[in-house]
Design an enzyme around this catalytic site. Structure first.
Site, PDB file in Angstrom:
ATOM      1  N   HIS A 126      13.826  52.592  -2.713  1.00  0.00           N
ATOM      2  CA  HIS A 126      13.621  51.158  -2.509  1.00  0.00           C
ATOM      3  C   HIS A 126      14.937  50.555  -2.072  1.00  0.00           C
ATOM      4  O   HIS A 126      15.995  50.991  -2.517  1.00  0.00           O
ATOM      5  CB  HIS A 126      13.154  50.511  -3.826  1.00  0.00           C
ATOM      6  CG  HIS A 126      12.500  49.188  -3.613  1.00  0.00           C
ATOM      7  ND1 HIS A 126      13.213  48.030  -3.519  1.00  0.00           N
ATOM      8  CD2 HIS A 126      11.200  48.864  -3.449  1.00  0.00           C
ATOM      9  CE1 HIS A 126      12.372  47.029  -3.315  1.00  0.00           C
ATOM     10  NE2 HIS A 126      11.144  47.520  -3.259  1.00  0.00           N
ATOM     11  N   ASP A 179       4.402  51.832  -5.411  1.00  0.00           N
ATOM     12  CA  ASP A 179       3.352  52.457  -4.607  1.00  0.00           C
ATOM     13  C   ASP A 179       3.054  53.887  -5.007  1.00  0.00           C
ATOM     14  O   ASP A 179       2.065  54.461  -4.566  1.00  0.00           O
ATOM     15  CB  ASP A 179       3.744  52.424  -3.131  1.00  0.00           C
ATOM     16  CG  ASP A 179       3.714  51.017  -2.609  1.00  0.00           C
ATOM     17  OD1 ASP A 179       2.829  50.263  -3.039  1.00  0.00           O
ATOM     18  OD2 ASP A 179       4.594  50.667  -1.808  1.00  0.00           O
TER      19      ASP A 179
HETATM   20  N1  CMC Z   1      12.552  60.379   0.555  1.00  0.00           N
HETATM   21  C1  CMC Z   1      13.645  61.094   0.897  1.00  0.00           C
HETATM   22  N2  CMC Z   1      14.833  60.539   1.186  1.00  0.00           N
HETATM   23  C2  CMC Z   1      14.927  59.203   1.137  1.00  0.00           C
HETATM   24  C3  CMC Z   1      13.809  58.405   0.784  1.00  0.00           C
HETATM   25  C4  CMC Z   1      12.598  59.042   0.478  1.00  0.00           C
HETATM   26  N3  CMC Z   1      11.515  58.313   0.147  1.00  0.00           N
HETATM   27  N4  CMC Z   1      14.180  57.091   0.806  1.00  0.00           N
HETATM   28  C5  CMC Z   1      15.472  57.085   1.162  1.00  0.00           C
HETATM   29  N5  CMC Z   1      15.928  58.345   1.354  1.00  0.00           N
HETATM   30  C6  CMC Z   1      17.293  58.758   1.699  1.00  0.00           C
HETATM   31  C7  CMC Z   1      17.554  58.575   3.185  1.00  0.00           C
HETATM   32  O1  CMC Z   1      17.250  59.751   3.909  1.00  0.00           O
HETATM   33  C8  CMC Z   1      19.016  58.230   3.210  1.00  0.00           C
HETATM   34  O2  CMC Z   1      19.724  59.437   3.021  1.00  0.00           O
HETATM   35  P1  CMC Z   1      21.201  59.673   3.668  1.00  0.00           P
HETATM   36  O3  CMC Z   1      22.053  58.543   3.134  1.00  0.00           O
HETATM   37  O4  CMC Z   1      21.589  61.004   3.142  1.00  0.00           O
HETATM   38  O5  CMC Z   1      21.012  59.618   5.146  1.00  0.00           O
HETATM   39  C9  CMC Z   1      19.207  57.392   1.939  1.00  0.00           C
HETATM   40  O6  CMC Z   1      18.172  57.834   1.043  1.00  0.00           O
HETATM   41  C10 CMC Z   1      19.096  55.906   2.164  1.00  0.00           C
HETATM   42  O7  CMC Z   1      17.875  55.663   2.847  1.00  0.00           O
HETATM   43  P2  CMC Z   1      17.609  54.363   3.720  1.00  0.00           P
HETATM   44  O8  CMC Z   1      16.394  54.575   4.563  1.00  0.00           O
HETATM   45  O9  CMC Z   1      18.878  53.958   4.413  1.00  0.00           O
HETATM   46  O10 CMC Z   1      17.325  53.297   2.573  1.00  0.00           O
HETATM   47  P3  CMC Z   1      16.634  51.906   2.757  1.00  0.00           P
HETATM   48  O11 CMC Z   1      17.117  51.061   1.645  1.00  0.00           O
HETATM   49  O12 CMC Z   1      16.834  51.396   4.148  1.00  0.00           O
HETATM   50  O13 CMC Z   1      15.096  52.274   2.622  1.00  0.00           O
HETATM   51  C11 CMC Z   1      12.877  52.515   1.882  1.00  0.00           C
HETATM   52  C12 CMC Z   1      14.259  51.904   1.580  1.00  0.00           C
HETATM   53  C13 CMC Z   1      11.873  51.960   0.853  1.00  0.00           C
HETATM   54  C14 CMC Z   1      12.389  52.090   3.278  1.00  0.00           C
HETATM   55  C15 CMC Z   1      12.965  54.064   1.779  1.00  0.00           C
HETATM   56  O14 CMC Z   1      13.414  54.448   0.503  1.00  0.00           O
HETATM   57  C16 CMC Z   1      11.652  54.762   2.129  1.00  0.00           C
HETATM   58  O15 CMC Z   1      11.384  54.994   3.311  1.00  0.00           O
HETATM   59  N6  CMC Z   1      10.825  55.106   1.082  1.00  0.00           N
HETATM   60  C17 CMC Z   1       9.516  55.675   1.320  1.00  0.00           C
HETATM   61  C18 CMC Z   1       8.557  54.573   1.693  1.00  0.00           C
HETATM   62  C19 CMC Z   1       8.178  53.732   0.497  1.00  0.00           C
HETATM   63  O16 CMC Z   1       7.815  54.264  -0.555  1.00  0.00           O
HETATM   64  N7  CMC Z   1       8.189  52.400   0.682  1.00  0.00           N
HETATM   65  C20 CMC Z   1       7.715  51.477  -0.353  1.00  0.00           C
HETATM   66  C21 CMC Z   1       8.759  50.531  -0.798  1.00  0.00           C
HETATM   67  S1  CMC Z   1       8.208  49.686  -2.274  1.00  0.00           S
HETATM   68  C22 CMC Z   1       7.007  48.615  -1.736  1.00  0.00           C
HETATM   69  C23 CMC Z   1       7.555  47.329  -1.311  1.00  0.00           C
HETATM   70  O17 CMC Z   1       8.259  46.674  -2.110  1.00  0.00           O
HETATM   71  O18 CMC Z   1       7.236  46.946  -0.158  1.00  0.00           O
END
Ligand code: CMC
Length: 429
Positions: free
Chosen positions: A306, A364
């Site tokens: 998140h 989720d």
């Molecule tokens: N699985 C594997 N690796 C992950 C995941 C994941 N679900 N989420 C983040 N990472 C890793 C990512 O690869 C990156 O690694 P590195 O720094 O080594 O390159 C690091 O963690 C940071 O990721 P980011 O994409 O820069 O983080 P963000 O804050 O931009 O993304 C997120 C947040 C929710 C989009 C992401 O965690 C994700 O895609 N999660 C899966 C989708 C999900 O479950 N979304 C629901 C969010 S909760 C509902 C809501 O409130 O809307």
């Protein structure tokens, strides 16, 4: 004493900027005067360090795993209140007393029907359309049906539009579902609670009586409470930005629904359930975790991670509890996907990759399993989220319009394109 931050630019010029305290949470540096004073912008794609507004509605401490609506922890609201009480709280700032609740519930209940011509609007969509595509269209179209609540400068219009949206969303979601499966629309029933009425509109057929199961109603009501608001997330920011131009509330909520649809936001529980289906069996969990950890694979563990929570999402804990209750009520304790989810969670919480990236289950991760058990089809999950989030969007939109500092939202940019050049005649290109 007023606190200040000092910014020194690379050319040696220094500027003092005021800082603003919150009631809890980090203070913010007020950079509104920066461009005027220094001629520079700040750069923050994705709003990693930028507060886009001030708000009194929802507070999240992502490191501690805390979520509060109007100061009340989500854990207490989920146990002691129903969804309409939480709606009242989000909109009005305080929990209702008995009389206030009665009046609020009665007003919502008397707005649940939709204009009869809206029925025909639905039939313009293909039956195999994604229900979120239908939702974006139908909710946007409400402004064509309710002309008497479109003046955003009139507090009474705003109040009526808020009631209409909160009351009609369950009817519209259920209609989108019924249309997609070719069953007749079921009209709302005013003797049922908000959530029981929604379940009936979803699952009843005119040919037989529908029996409300209170355990399942309570579970869905909890899903609504947990999704009701989440401060300045992508869809809420979209609603605020759309509303900042003076657009009408129905159009703004339609914009919020469009944003929520994305898999990184509201579409995640649908994606999470698909992932659990793909894994299919606890014996495959280890291999799947390996793929997630391999950056080349592009596979993410859906329902994990998140932007704000760097700890266990407090909503996920409540949802896991609800998941157990619902599966128990339906005699599905051995549900295959729930077992896969528990195994995934266990491995991920012990694994270095997830620990070092601070990746924990979000809301989720379990909500898809609950909804599936309730009989809600996967394609409808994000519609349920939009139903629940409507109150948060509306409360945030109302707060913005009433804010004396309210301005049209207009971010700046770091331009990195071509510098000025002359257009060559076609023959010379
Ligand atoms: N699985 C594997 N690796 C992950 C995941 C994941 N679900 N989420 C983040 N990472 C890793 C990512 O690869 C990156 O690694 P590195 O720094 O080594 O390159 C690091 O963690 C940071 O990721 P980011 O994409 O820069 O983080 P963000 O804050 O931009 O993304 C997120 C947040 C929710 C989009 C992401 O965690 C994700 O895609 N999660 C899966 C989708 C999900 O479950 N979304 C629901 C969010 S909760 C509902 C809501 O409130 O809307």
């Amino acid at each position: 004493m007023e606190k200040k931050a000092t910014l020194t630019l690379s050319d040696g010029r220094s500027f003092e900027l005021p800082t603003l305290p919150g009631t809890v949470g980090p203070e913010v540096v007020d950079i509104r005067s920066l461009y005027g004073k220094a001629g520079v912008f700040t750069y923050d794609p994705g709003f990693m360090s930028t507060a886009s507004c001030n708000s009194t509605i929802t507070y999240i401490d992502g490191d501690a795993g805390v979520l509060m609506y109007r100061g009340y922890p989500i854990e207490e609201l989920a146990v002691h209140c129903d969804f309409l009480e939480v709606c009242y709280l989000l909109l009005n700032g305080e929990l209702p007393n008995v009389k206030e609740k009665e009046k609020f519930v009665s007003t919502v209940t008397r707005h649940t029907m939709v204009h009869d011509q809206l029925n025909r609007f639905f039939t313009g969509f293909r039956r195999d359309a994604h229900p979120m595509a239908t939702m974006v269209g139908v909710v946007g179209a409400l402004s064509a049906f309710y002309h008497d609540s479109l003046d955003i400068n009139d507090a009474e219009h705003r109040r009526v539009a808020a009631f209409r949206l909160i009351a009609k969303m369950p009817t519209i979601v259920a209609m989108a579902y019924k249309y997609s499966i070719g069953q007749p629309f079921i009209y709302p029933r005013n003797d049922l609670s908000y959530t029981a009425n929604f379940m009936r509109m979803m699952f009843a057929v005119p040919a037989e009586e529908y029996k409300v199961n209170e355990v399942l109603v309570r579970a869905l009501d909890r899903i609504f409470i947990l999704h009701a608001d989440h401060e300045q997330n992508a869809s809420t920011s979209t609603v605020r930005l759309s509303g900042s131009s003076g657009a009408n509330p129905f159009a703004c909520i339609a914009a919020g629904i469009a944003c929520l649809w994305g898999p990184a936001h509201g579409g995640a529980n649908e994606a999470c359930l698909q992932m659990l289906e793909e894994i299919g069996d606890v014996t495959k969990v280890g291999d799947f975790i390996k793929r997630v950890k391999d950056k080349q694979s592009g596979v993410r563990l859906m329902g994990f991670g998140h932007r704000v929570y760097k700890n266990y999402d407090p909503r996920a804990k409540l949802m896991r509890e609800t998941c157990r209750e619902v599966l128990g009520e339906l005699g599905l304790e051995n549900d295959r996907l729930f077992k896969v989810a528990l195994a995934l969670e266990k491995i991920a919480l012990e694994d270095d990759y997830f620990i070092s990236h601070k990746l924990y289950p979000n809301v989720d991760f379990y909500s898809g399993i609950v909804q599936r058990a309730l009989g809600i089809p996967t394609a409808l999950f994000t519609c349920i989220f939009s139903l629940a989030r409507t109150v948060g969007w509306i409360a945030q939109w109302q707060e913005m319009i009433a804010d004396p500092e309210y301005k049209i939202g207009r971010p700046r940019q770091l331009y990195r394109g071509a510098t000025r050049r002359a257009v060559k005649p076609m023959a010379q290109r």
